[in-house]
Design an enzyme around this catalytic site. Sequence first.
Site, PDB file in Angstrom:
ATOM      1  N   GLN A  92       0.848  -1.196   0.000  1.00  0.00           N
ATOM      2  CA  GLN A  92       0.000   0.000   0.000  1.00  0.00           C
ATOM      3  C   GLN A  92       0.880   1.242   0.000  1.00  0.00           C
ATOM      4  O   GLN A  92       1.715   1.414   0.876  1.00  0.00           O
ATOM      5  CB  GLN A  92      -0.921   0.004   1.217  1.00  0.00           C
ATOM      6  CG  GLN A  92      -1.898   1.162   1.220  1.00  0.00           C
ATOM      7  CD  GLN A  92      -2.866   1.129   2.395  1.00  0.00           C
ATOM      8  OE1 GLN A  92      -2.799   0.256   3.259  1.00  0.00           O
ATOM      9  NE2 GLN A  92      -3.760   2.087   2.429  1.00  0.00           N
ATOM     10  N   HIS A  98      -8.112   1.733  -0.949  1.00  0.00           N
ATOM     11  CA  HIS A  98      -8.452   1.777  -2.364  1.00  0.00           C
ATOM     12  C   HIS A  98      -8.417   0.381  -2.966  1.00  0.00           C
ATOM     13  O   HIS A  98      -7.685  -0.488  -2.523  1.00  0.00           O
ATOM     14  CB  HIS A  98      -7.546   2.734  -3.146  1.00  0.00           C
ATOM     15  CG  HIS A  98      -6.084   2.503  -3.000  1.00  0.00           C
ATOM     16  ND1 HIS A  98      -5.375   2.805  -1.856  1.00  0.00           N
ATOM     17  CD2 HIS A  98      -5.175   2.009  -3.873  1.00  0.00           C
ATOM     18  CE1 HIS A  98      -4.097   2.518  -2.028  1.00  0.00           C
ATOM     19  NE2 HIS A  98      -3.950   2.023  -3.248  1.00  0.00           N
ATOM     20  N   HIS A 100      -7.905  -1.668  -6.497  1.00  0.00           N
ATOM     21  CA  HIS A 100      -7.379  -1.607  -7.858  1.00  0.00           C
ATOM     22  C   HIS A 100      -8.220  -2.511  -8.747  1.00  0.00           C
ATOM     23  O   HIS A 100      -8.338  -3.710  -8.478  1.00  0.00           O
ATOM     24  CB  HIS A 100      -5.932  -2.130  -7.911  1.00  0.00           C
ATOM     25  CG  HIS A 100      -4.952  -1.316  -7.151  1.00  0.00           C
ATOM     26  ND1 HIS A 100      -4.130  -0.391  -7.766  1.00  0.00           N
ATOM     27  CD2 HIS A 100      -4.636  -1.291  -5.838  1.00  0.00           C
ATOM     28  CE1 HIS A 100      -3.357   0.163  -6.856  1.00  0.00           C
ATOM     29  NE2 HIS A 100      -3.639  -0.362  -5.674  1.00  0.00           N
TER      30      HIS A 100
END
EC number: 3.-.-.-
Length: 112
Positions: A92, A98, A100
Amino acid sequence: MPSIFTKIIDREIPADIVYEDELCLAFRDISPQAPVHVLVIPKREIISLDDLSDEDEQMVGRCILVAAKVAQQEGLSGGYRVVVNCKDDGGQEVPHLHFHLLGGRQMTWPPG
């Protein structure tokens, strides 16, 4: 100090946004690792998977549904991968949760 992703949410930094709703934002990665590389982020700043709580269940579910919706929008009918990196050892780089979305080519395993 806000993360780069928070600055994107606040429109302080430009991004190629492909989807937005009240909980999530999706935009193209500036350093793509596949022909399609979109990041799906919660609009609320959460550092990593380890920082999630039970109250985040709806938001995380929404982010996954957005990833699937964007995959369809991007024409990834042959398949795709959704990856979440957690903390330094997990790769990270930005301290904001988040997802991907990677596609447009054959994915290999193990990823690395």
